[in-house]
Design a protein around this motif. Sequence first.
Motif, mmCIF file in Angstrom:
data_model
loop_
_atom_site.group_PDB
_atom_site.id
_atom_site.type_symbol
_atom_site.label_atom_id
_atom_site.label_comp_id
_atom_site.label_asym_id
_atom_site.label_seq_id
_atom_site.Cartn_x
_atom_site.Cartn_y
_atom_site.Cartn_z
ATOM 1 N N THR A 126 0.259 -25.995 6.275
ATOM 2 C CA THR A 126 -0.742 -25.534 6.873
ATOM 3 C C THR A 126 -1.059 -23.935 6.553
ATOM 4 O O THR A 126 -2.253 -23.670 6.844
ATOM 5 C CB THR A 126 0.138 -25.324 8.554
ATOM 6 O OG1 THR A 126 0.403 -26.765 8.788
ATOM 7 C CG2 THR A 126 -0.735 -24.914 9.628
ATOM 8 N N LEU A 127 -0.127 -23.306 6.228
ATOM 9 C CA LEU A 127 -0.654 -21.881 5.683
ATOM 10 C C LEU A 127 -1.115 -21.569 4.412
ATOM 11 O O LEU A 127 -1.414 -20.449 4.257
ATOM 12 C CB LEU A 127 0.914 -20.985 6.048
ATOM 13 C CG LEU A 127 1.502 -21.092 7.317
ATOM 14 C CD1 LEU A 127 2.788 -20.385 7.669
ATOM 15 C CD2 LEU A 127 0.461 -20.424 8.497
ATOM 16 N N SER A 128 -0.751 -22.462 3.710
ATOM 17 C CA SER A 128 -1.497 -22.107 2.277
ATOM 18 C C SER A 128 -2.856 -22.812 1.870
ATOM 19 O O SER A 128 -3.124 -23.914 2.577
ATOM 20 C CB SER A 128 -0.456 -22.752 1.153
ATOM 21 O OG SER A 128 -0.571 -24.215 1.155
ATOM 22 N N LYS A 129 -3.471 -22.451 1.053
ATOM 23 C CA LYS A 129 -4.675 -22.984 0.746
ATOM 24 C C LYS A 129 -4.565 -24.409 0.039
ATOM 25 O O LYS A 129 -5.436 -25.110 0.190
ATOM 26 C CB LYS A 129 -5.367 -22.119 -0.389
ATOM 27 C CG LYS A 129 -6.823 -22.538 -0.780
ATOM 28 C CD LYS A 129 -7.619 -21.509 -1.669
ATOM 29 C CE LYS A 129 -8.788 -21.890 -2.188
ATOM 30 N NZ LYS A 129 -9.243 -21.281 -3.211
ATOM 31 N N GLU A 130 -3.550 -24.425 -0.744
ATOM 32 C CA GLU A 130 -3.177 -25.656 -1.327
ATOM 33 C C GLU A 130 -1.868 -25.731 -1.805
ATOM 34 O O GLU A 130 -1.215 -24.772 -2.011
ATOM 35 C CB GLU A 130 -4.033 -26.020 -2.607
ATOM 36 C CG GLU A 130 -4.027 -24.886 -3.620
ATOM 37 C CD GLU A 130 -5.031 -25.136 -4.650
ATOM 38 O OE1 GLU A 130 -5.205 -26.540 -5.168
ATOM 39 O OE2 GLU A 130 -5.930 -24.300 -5.254
ATOM 40 N N TRP A 131 -1.349 -26.889 -2.109
ATOM 41 C CA TRP A 131 0.209 -26.798 -2.502
ATOM 42 C C TRP A 131 0.367 -28.078 -3.336
ATOM 43 O O TRP A 131 -0.198 -29.181 -3.022
ATOM 44 C CB TRP A 131 1.502 -26.850 -1.473
ATOM 45 C CG TRP A 131 1.356 -28.074 -0.384
ATOM 46 C CD1 TRP A 131 0.666 -28.451 0.673
ATOM 47 C CD2 TRP A 131 2.404 -29.047 -0.482
ATOM 48 N NE1 TRP A 131 0.812 -29.596 1.034
ATOM 49 C CE2 TRP A 131 2.133 -29.871 0.521
ATOM 50 C CE3 TRP A 131 3.554 -29.178 -1.279
ATOM 51 C CZ2 TRP A 131 2.826 -30.856 0.495
ATOM 52 C CZ3 TRP A 131 4.441 -30.311 -1.117
ATOM 53 C CH2 TRP A 131 3.984 -31.216 -0.016
ATOM 54 N N GLY A 132 1.658 -28.187 -3.845
ATOM 55 C CA GLY A 132 1.980 -29.594 -4.516
ATOM 56 C C GLY A 132 3.037 -29.440 -5.364
ATOM 57 O O GLY A 132 3.934 -28.464 -5.143
ATOM 58 N N TYR A 133 3.426 -30.274 -6.434
ATOM 59 C CA TYR A 133 4.594 -30.221 -7.140
ATOM 60 C C TYR A 133 4.131 -31.114 -8.534
ATOM 61 O O TYR A 133 3.438 -31.647 -8.699
ATOM 62 C CB TYR A 133 5.611 -31.032 -6.368
ATOM 63 C CG TYR A 133 5.625 -32.459 -6.525
ATOM 64 C CD1 TYR A 133 6.366 -33.053 -7.699
ATOM 65 C CD2 TYR A 133 4.936 -33.193 -5.670
ATOM 66 C CE1 TYR A 133 6.090 -34.426 -7.792
ATOM 67 C CE2 TYR A 133 4.875 -34.585 -5.841
ATOM 68 C CZ TYR A 133 5.464 -35.254 -6.632
ATOM 69 O OH TYR A 133 5.246 -36.478 -6.735
ATOM 70 N N TYR A 134 5.090 -30.815 -9.673
ATOM 71 C CA TYR A 134 4.959 -31.223 -10.800
ATOM 72 C C TYR A 134 6.315 -31.013 -11.498
ATOM 73 O O TYR A 134 7.105 -30.462 -11.044
ATOM 74 C CB TYR A 134 3.862 -30.529 -11.794
ATOM 75 C CG TYR A 134 4.149 -29.063 -12.241
ATOM 76 C CD1 TYR A 134 4.887 -28.619 -13.287
ATOM 77 C CD2 TYR A 134 3.811 -28.027 -11.322
ATOM 78 C CE1 TYR A 134 5.358 -27.396 -13.464
ATOM 79 C CE2 TYR A 134 4.097 -26.602 -11.589
ATOM 80 C CZ TYR A 134 4.607 -26.416 -12.716
ATOM 81 O OH TYR A 134 5.071 -25.148 -13.094
ATOM 82 N N HIS A 135 6.482 -31.978 -12.411
ATOM 83 C CA HIS A 135 7.847 -32.033 -13.316
ATOM 84 C C HIS A 135 7.383 -31.347 -14.640
ATOM 85 O O HIS A 135 6.789 -31.856 -15.455
ATOM 86 C CB HIS A 135 8.158 -33.692 -13.476
ATOM 87 C CG HIS A 135 8.301 -34.369 -12.220
ATOM 88 N ND1 HIS A 135 7.504 -34.980 -11.616
ATOM 89 C CD2 HIS A 135 9.397 -34.229 -11.095
ATOM 90 C CE1 HIS A 135 8.233 -35.631 -10.350
ATOM 91 N NE2 HIS A 135 9.248 -34.904 -10.406
ATOM 92 N N PRO A 136 7.929 -30.198 -14.817
ATOM 93 C CA PRO A 136 7.916 -29.516 -15.977
ATOM 94 C C PRO A 136 8.600 -30.476 -17.166
ATOM 95 O O PRO A 136 9.520 -31.062 -16.975
ATOM 96 C CB PRO A 136 8.603 -28.324 -15.698
ATOM 97 C CG PRO A 136 9.457 -28.456 -14.596
ATOM 98 C CD PRO A 136 9.155 -29.446 -13.953
ATOM 99 N N PRO A 137 8.416 -30.187 -18.450
ATOM 100 C CA PRO A 137 8.872 -30.674 -19.497
ATOM 101 C C PRO A 137 10.592 -30.500 -19.718
ATOM 102 O O PRO A 137 11.372 -31.119 -20.249
ATOM 103 C CB PRO A 137 8.445 -30.164 -20.834
ATOM 104 C CG PRO A 137 6.941 -29.535 -20.131
ATOM 105 C CD PRO A 137 7.268 -29.266 -18.893
ATOM 106 N N THR A 138 10.921 -29.369 -18.975
ATOM 107 C CA THR A 138 12.390 -29.064 -19.147
ATOM 108 C C THR A 138 13.278 -29.687 -17.964
ATOM 109 O O THR A 138 14.482 -29.621 -18.136
ATOM 110 C CB THR A 138 12.535 -27.493 -18.863
ATOM 111 O OG1 THR A 138 11.823 -27.017 -17.595
ATOM 112 C CG2 THR A 138 12.000 -26.693 -19.994
ATOM 113 N N GLY A 139 12.623 -30.360 -17.294
ATOM 114 C CA GLY A 139 13.194 -31.297 -16.182
ATOM 115 C C GLY A 139 13.185 -30.711 -14.689
ATOM 116 O O GLY A 139 12.420 -29.496 -14.762
ATOM 117 N N GLY A 140 13.567 -31.363 -13.765
ATOM 118 C CA GLY A 140 13.657 -30.889 -12.243
ATOM 119 C C GLY A 140 12.097 -30.887 -12.094
ATOM 120 O O GLY A 140 11.274 -31.884 -12.305
#
Length: 197
Positions: A126-140
């Motif tokens: 609601t409060l951000s313009k956009e949001w998301g996630y990704y999996h970096p090559p280092t894990g997590g």
Amino acid sequence: MTATPILQHSAPPVVSYLELAGLLSAVGWARRHTRDVLSAWGIERNAETVELLVSELVTNAVRHARVPDGAVTYLDLAEVRRISLTLRLRRDRVSVEIWDSDPQPPAMREQSLDAEGGRGLFLVATLSKEWGYYHPPTGGKVVWCVVPLPSSGTADEASGTPRWPKRQPRTMPVPKAEVVNDPSILQKVIDGLRQME
């Protein structure tokens, strides 16, 4: 003959990075760090929003860090997973990135009026313009969000770097010192200093 650059790149972002233990206390430290960094960058307008989003995302990361139950002892700290907070300032936005070692994607819960929790990602969406996630090559995973800055913000439009807040000179009234030429007072001071030896 002078070379002309073919591509014009915008200025790189100003970056702040903080690594934390995945403990409940990390939320308060992340909020404090965010407040201090945004203040140093001269961003006062959206500071509360960014601070709230950092708090929600770090809270989620701490949940996934699998904190030991009860009081954490010194030996338990070796088992505590770490999380990290990265703040990036661009000309027109601040991005927040929270890394934790759990690769499980974030899931937004269905909201109900009587629920006591579970509103973190809803607030982020609601409060951000956009949001998301990704999996970096280092894990997590890295869960990120972007908060736009007002166009009349404190960033330099040409370079994208923050303008430092201007200090206002303060003048303090200095009382005039009275000159005392009384030999008896000077003798009392000298005697007092000798007694201290």
